[in-house]
Design a protein around this motif. Structure first.
Motif, PDB file in Angstrom:
ATOM      1  N   ALA A  95      21.898 -12.665  19.393  1.00  0.00           N
ATOM      2  CA  ALA A  95      22.755 -11.883  18.700  1.00  0.00           C
ATOM      3  C   ALA A  95      23.243 -12.502  17.267  1.00  0.00           C
ATOM      4  CB  ALA A  95      23.998 -11.599  19.409  1.00  0.00           C
ATOM      5  N   SER A  96      23.157 -13.573  17.136  1.00  0.00           N
ATOM      6  CA  SER A  96      23.566 -14.641  16.205  1.00  0.00           C
ATOM      7  C   SER A  96      22.441 -14.321  14.850  1.00  0.00           C
ATOM      8  CB  SER A  96      23.493 -15.842  16.223  1.00  0.00           C
ATOM      9  OG  SER A  96      22.469 -16.413  16.602  1.00  0.00           O
ATOM     10  N   LEU A  97      21.380 -13.714  15.067  1.00  0.00           N
ATOM     11  CA  LEU A  97      20.311 -13.605  14.042  1.00  0.00           C
ATOM     12  C   LEU A  97      20.254 -12.103  13.535  1.00  0.00           C
ATOM     13  CD1 LEU A  97      17.338 -14.998  15.793  1.00  0.00           C
ATOM     14  CD2 LEU A  97      18.694 -16.061  13.929  1.00  0.00           C
ATOM     15  N   PRO A  98      20.520 -11.843  12.236  1.00  0.00           N
ATOM     16  CA  PRO A  98      20.544 -10.572  11.510  1.00  0.00           C
ATOM     17  C   PRO A  98      19.455  -9.545  12.041  1.00  0.00           C
ATOM     18  CG  PRO A  98      21.084 -12.163  10.065  1.00  0.00           C
ATOM     19  CD  PRO A  98      20.434 -12.912  11.084  1.00  0.00           C
ATOM     20  N   GLY A  99      18.416  -9.915  12.255  1.00  0.00           N
ATOM     21  CA  GLY A  99      17.436  -9.093  12.760  1.00  0.00           C
ATOM     22  C   GLY A  99      17.697  -8.611  13.891  1.00  0.00           C
ATOM     23  N   SER A 100      18.675  -8.881  14.814  1.00  0.00           N
ATOM     24  CA  SER A 100      18.773  -8.349  16.001  1.00  0.00           C
ATOM     25  C   SER A 100      19.221  -7.032  15.874  1.00  0.00           C
ATOM     26  CB  SER A 100      19.811  -9.247  16.997  1.00  0.00           C
ATOM     27  OG  SER A 100      21.227  -9.192  16.319  1.00  0.00           O
ATOM     28  N   ALA A 118       0.765  -1.228   0.018  1.00  0.00           N
ATOM     29  CA  ALA A 118      -0.072   0.025  -0.011  1.00  0.00           C
ATOM     30  C   ALA A 118       0.780   1.235  -0.129  1.00  0.00           C
ATOM     31  CB  ALA A 118      -0.964  -0.079   1.368  1.00  0.00           C
ATOM     32  N   ALA A 119       1.775   1.327   0.748  1.00  0.00           N
ATOM     33  CA  ALA A 119       2.736   2.315   0.707  1.00  0.00           C
ATOM     34  C   ALA A 119       3.612   2.673  -0.677  1.00  0.00           C
ATOM     35  CB  ALA A 119       4.014   2.178   1.940  1.00  0.00           C
ATOM     36  N   ARG A 120       3.921   1.603  -1.164  1.00  0.00           N
ATOM     37  CA  ARG A 120       4.624   1.813  -2.493  1.00  0.00           C
ATOM     38  C   ARG A 120       3.715   2.332  -3.505  1.00  0.00           C
ATOM     39  NH1 ARG A 120       9.413   1.876  -4.016  1.00  0.00           N
ATOM     40  NH2 ARG A 120       8.939   0.465  -5.888  1.00  0.00           N
ATOM     41  N   GLU A 121       2.244   1.659  -3.376  1.00  0.00           N
ATOM     42  CA  GLU A 121       1.312   2.005  -4.518  1.00  0.00           C
ATOM     43  C   GLU A 121       0.990   3.669  -4.112  1.00  0.00           C
ATOM     44  OE1 GLU A 121      -1.934  -0.443  -3.930  1.00  0.00           O
ATOM     45  OE2 GLU A 121      -1.008  -2.144  -5.335  1.00  0.00           O
ATOM     46  N   ALA A 122       0.961   4.170  -2.967  1.00  0.00           N
ATOM     47  CA  ALA A 122       0.611   5.438  -2.449  1.00  0.00           C
ATOM     48  C   ALA A 122       2.014   6.414  -2.799  1.00  0.00           C
ATOM     49  CB  ALA A 122      -0.022   5.678  -1.378  1.00  0.00           C
ATOM     50  N   ARG A 123       3.008   5.634  -3.070  1.00  0.00           N
ATOM     51  CA  ARG A 123       4.397   6.578  -3.124  1.00  0.00           C
ATOM     52  C   ARG A 123       4.729   7.209  -1.824  1.00  0.00           C
ATOM     53  NH1 ARG A 123       4.221   9.422  -8.921  1.00  0.00           N
ATOM     54  NH2 ARG A 123       3.731   7.557 -10.369  1.00  0.00           N
ATOM     55  N   VAL A 124       4.372   6.425  -0.488  1.00  0.00           N
ATOM     56  CA  VAL A 124       4.890   6.809   0.853  1.00  0.00           C
ATOM     57  C   VAL A 124       6.336   6.021   0.743  1.00  0.00           C
ATOM     58  CG1 VAL A 124       4.503   6.631   3.052  1.00  0.00           C
ATOM     59  CG2 VAL A 124       2.687   7.005   1.548  1.00  0.00           C
ATOM     60  N   PRO A 125       7.309   6.851   1.241  1.00  0.00           N
ATOM     61  CA  PRO A 125       8.486   6.221   1.511  1.00  0.00           C
ATOM     62  C   PRO A 125       7.965   5.260   2.528  1.00  0.00           C
ATOM     63  CG  PRO A 125       8.764   8.556   1.754  1.00  0.00           C
ATOM     64  CD  PRO A 125       7.120   8.348   1.718  1.00  0.00           C
ATOM     65  N   VAL A 126       9.083   4.062   2.326  1.00  0.00           N
ATOM     66  CA  VAL A 126       8.968   2.758   3.064  1.00  0.00           C
ATOM     67  C   VAL A 126      10.045   1.891   3.078  1.00  0.00           C
ATOM     68  CG1 VAL A 126       7.541   1.495   1.267  1.00  0.00           C
ATOM     69  CG2 VAL A 126       7.567   0.862   3.721  1.00  0.00           C
ATOM     70  N   GLU A 127      10.344   1.383   4.077  1.00  0.00           N
ATOM     71  CA  GLU A 127      11.538   0.623   4.201  1.00  0.00           C
ATOM     72  C   GLU A 127      11.291  -0.706   5.012  1.00  0.00           C
ATOM     73  OE1 GLU A 127      15.597   1.852   4.799  1.00  0.00           O
ATOM     74  OE2 GLU A 127      16.048   0.126   6.379  1.00  0.00           O
ATOM     75  N   ALA A 128      11.443  -2.098   4.645  1.00  0.00           N
ATOM     76  CA  ALA A 128      10.835  -3.285   5.220  1.00  0.00           C
ATOM     77  C   ALA A 128      11.833  -4.249   5.505  1.00  0.00           C
ATOM     78  CB  ALA A 128       9.696  -3.870   4.535  1.00  0.00           C
ATOM     79  N   HIS A 129      12.026  -4.824   6.428  1.00  0.00           N
ATOM     80  CA  HIS A 129      12.842  -5.835   6.797  1.00  0.00           C
ATOM     81  C   HIS A 129      12.153  -6.963   7.177  1.00  0.00           C
ATOM     82  CE1 HIS A 129      16.526  -3.009   6.886  1.00  0.00           C
ATOM     83  NE2 HIS A 129      15.651  -2.376   7.112  1.00  0.00           N
ATOM     84  N   PHE A 130      12.120  -8.143   6.418  1.00  0.00           N
ATOM     85  CA  PHE A 130      11.483  -9.370   6.795  1.00  0.00           C
ATOM     86  C   PHE A 130      12.587 -10.555   7.118  1.00  0.00           C
ATOM     87  CE2 PHE A 130       8.290  -7.245   4.267  1.00  0.00           C
ATOM     88  CZ  PHE A 130       7.267  -7.471   4.970  1.00  0.00           C
ATOM     89  N   LEU A 131      12.414 -10.985   8.300  1.00  0.00           N
ATOM     90  CA  LEU A 131      13.578 -11.738   8.861  1.00  0.00           C
ATOM     91  C   LEU A 131      13.269 -13.272   8.617  1.00  0.00           C
ATOM     92  CD1 LEU A 131      13.875  -9.916  12.430  1.00  0.00           C
ATOM     93  CD2 LEU A 131      14.892  -9.325  10.111  1.00  0.00           C
ATOM     94  N   GLN A 132      13.941 -14.123   8.259  1.00  0.00           N
ATOM     95  CA  GLN A 132      13.828 -15.607   8.300  1.00  0.00           C
ATOM     96  C   GLN A 132      13.282 -16.210   9.571  1.00  0.00           C
ATOM     97  OE1 GLN A 132      16.924 -17.844   6.349  1.00  0.00           O
ATOM     98  NE2 GLN A 132      16.471 -19.751   7.374  1.00  0.00           N
ATOM     99  N   GLU A 133      13.927 -15.664  10.614  1.00  0.00           N
ATOM    100  CA  GLU A 133      13.294 -16.468  11.860  1.00  0.00           C
ATOM    101  C   GLU A 133      13.300 -15.322  13.150  1.00  0.00           C
ATOM    102  OE1 GLU A 133      16.162 -19.317  13.597  1.00  0.00           O
ATOM    103  OE2 GLU A 133      17.367 -18.743  11.971  1.00  0.00           O
ATOM    104  N   GLY A 134      12.614 -15.565  13.988  1.00  0.00           N
ATOM    105  CA  GLY A 134      12.290 -14.519  15.182  1.00  0.00           C
ATOM    106  C   GLY A 134      11.114 -14.372  15.847  1.00  0.00           C
ATOM    107  N   GLY A 135      10.279 -15.159  15.239  1.00  0.00           N
ATOM    108  CA  GLY A 135       8.857 -15.453  15.966  1.00  0.00           C
ATOM    109  C   GLY A 135       8.211 -14.146  16.088  1.00  0.00           C
ATOM    110  N   HIS A 136       7.659 -14.167  17.495  1.00  0.00           N
ATOM    111  CA  HIS A 136       6.782 -12.891  17.614  1.00  0.00           C
ATOM    112  C   HIS A 136       7.136 -12.489  19.346  1.00  0.00           C
ATOM    113  CE1 HIS A 136       3.090 -10.383  17.045  1.00  0.00           C
ATOM    114  NE2 HIS A 136       2.839 -10.586  18.339  1.00  0.00           N
ATOM    115  N   GLY A 137       7.103 -11.093  19.297  1.00  0.00           N
ATOM    116  CA  GLY A 137       7.339 -10.569  20.558  1.00  0.00           C
ATOM    117  C   GLY A 137       8.732 -10.296  20.913  1.00  0.00           C
ATOM    118  N   PHE A 138       9.655 -10.118  19.925  1.00  0.00           N
ATOM    119  CA  PHE A 138      11.182 -10.026  20.537  1.00  0.00           C
ATOM    120  C   PHE A 138      11.417  -8.698  20.777  1.00  0.00           C
ATOM    121  CE2 PHE A 138      10.630 -10.421  15.602  1.00  0.00           C
ATOM    122  CZ  PHE A 138      10.958  -9.080  15.308  1.00  0.00           C
ATOM    123  N   GLY A 139      10.481  -7.454  20.381  1.00  0.00           N
ATOM    124  CA  GLY A 139      10.801  -6.326  21.007  1.00  0.00           C
ATOM    125  C   GLY A 139      12.323  -5.709  20.426  1.00  0.00           C
ATOM    126  N   PRO A 140      12.873  -4.854  21.241  1.00  0.00           N
ATOM    127  CA  PRO A 140      14.142  -4.344  20.698  1.00  0.00           C
ATOM    128  C   PRO A 140      15.196  -5.043  20.978  1.00  0.00           C
ATOM    129  CG  PRO A 140      13.379  -3.206  22.833  1.00  0.00           C
ATOM    130  CD  PRO A 140      12.408  -4.145  22.465  1.00  0.00           C
TER     131      PRO A 140
END
Length: 318
Positions: free
Chosen positions: A291-296, A264-286
């Motif tokens: 530390a071994s996972l890039p998403g950290s 939706a952001a791309r279609e509306a030309r709203v600046p957007v950056e997204a990071h989809f992690l292979q693993e991490g589950g839910h609720g990992f917060g900040p």
């Protein structure tokens, strides 16, 4: 307000807390909620209040070392203020998740401040009202609190040493839905103005969405109009830049939710950056990805993105 799926969890450690009235939570209290530096959102009873207000119910949940404080029964919502030693003018309104059944204030609020304060960012943690606790027109209640918080922070920017134009939001899980809602429905008239503060602009300068719900399809929102809780359908020219973090193996919120926001952001030309992690589950917060996972490193990426976003030419708001 109910979830179509299981209650959306925020992960976490917790150190116990106490209510604004000084209610003891447990003998293991190590921090307090709200913190000493905080402000109330409403001068009197909040809008949509029932005759009998909810009773504070703050509990510790989970096992060590990831014990977590959950807030329920918030009758008088407050914002906790966490100031950095070396502020740079940027500010975040952090919106914890919890499936609108509780508020994961430690993992997705206090820990956000601990992570971003050293980067110069002042963090405001929103302890918002839960819509399923007796409020009239419950679908409007979280957005009322988020709008009011944005306006109060901006009205008192000098006091907090921040720049009003550098105030953004970051929301987690169900708090991500609220962050996406304030990014797209920031000007919806969901409450009657109560003072001059309500003339302030509630639009965030940017929005971080972390393992977010982004549509009403995942959550049933009260019995009233749910359009504002479909932020994907409301992304438009006045939507602020968006940053997304989500783990593809999330067992609670499917990656199709943030993916729809990205599209939706791309279609509306709203600046957007997204990071989809292979693993991490839910609720990992900040701070709860290994530390071994890039998403950290997502807080570092978010910090850098905020800097680039605030340096870019502003998009006019409606």
């Amino acid at each position: 307000m109910e979830l179509d799926r299981r209650a959306i969890l925020g992960g976490a450690i917790g150190v116990a807390a106490a209510s604004a009235a000084g209610q003891a939570v447990a003998q293991e209290v190590a921090t307090t909620w709200p913190p000493a530096d905080h402000f109330a959102l409403w001068p009197d009873r909040p809008p949509n209040a029932p005759k009998v207000l909810p009773r504070p119910n703050f509990t510790m949940n989970g096992r060590a070392p990831r014990r977590e404080l959950w807030l329920r029964g918030i009758a008088q919502p407050v914002v906790g203020v966490f100031r950095p030693a070396n502020p740079d003018g940027r500010a975040l309104l952090s919106i914890p998740g919890g499936g609108y059944q509780f508020i994961s204030v430690e993992n997705e609020g206090i820990n956000v401040a601990r992570t971003f304060n050293p980067l110069g960012i002042t963090v405001f943690v929103l302890g918002y009202r839960l819509p399923g606790e007796g409020w009239a027109n419950p679908q409007d209640v979280p957005l009322q609190d988020a709008q009011r918080a944005m306006r109060l922070i901006r009205a008192n920017a000098g006091r907090y040493g921040i720049m009003p134009e550098k105030l953004g939001v970051v929301g987690f899980s169900a708090g991500g839905l609220l962050a996406a809602s304030i990014a797209t429905a920031w000007n919806d008239p969901v409450y009657a103005p109560v003072d001059a503060t309500d003339r302030q602009n509630a639009r965030p300068a940017f929005a971080g969405l972390v393992y977010p719900v982004t549509s009403a399809d995942l959550m049933r929102v009260g019995t009233g109009p749910a359009a504002r809780f479909d932020p994907v359908r409301r992304v438009g020219r006045d939507t602020p830049p968006i940053f997304i973090v989500h783990a593809i193996d999330d067992p609670v919120v499917p990656f199709s939710e943030p993916m729809a926001m990205l599209v939706a952001a791309r279609e509306a030309r709203v600046p957007v950056e997204a990071h989809f992690l292979q693993e991490g589950g839910h609720g990992f917060g900040p701070s709860y990805l290994a530390a071994s996972l890039p998403g950290s490193d997502w807080p570092v990426l978010f910090d850098r993105w905020i800097g680039r976003t605030l340096a870019a030419p502003a998009v006019p708001s409606a």
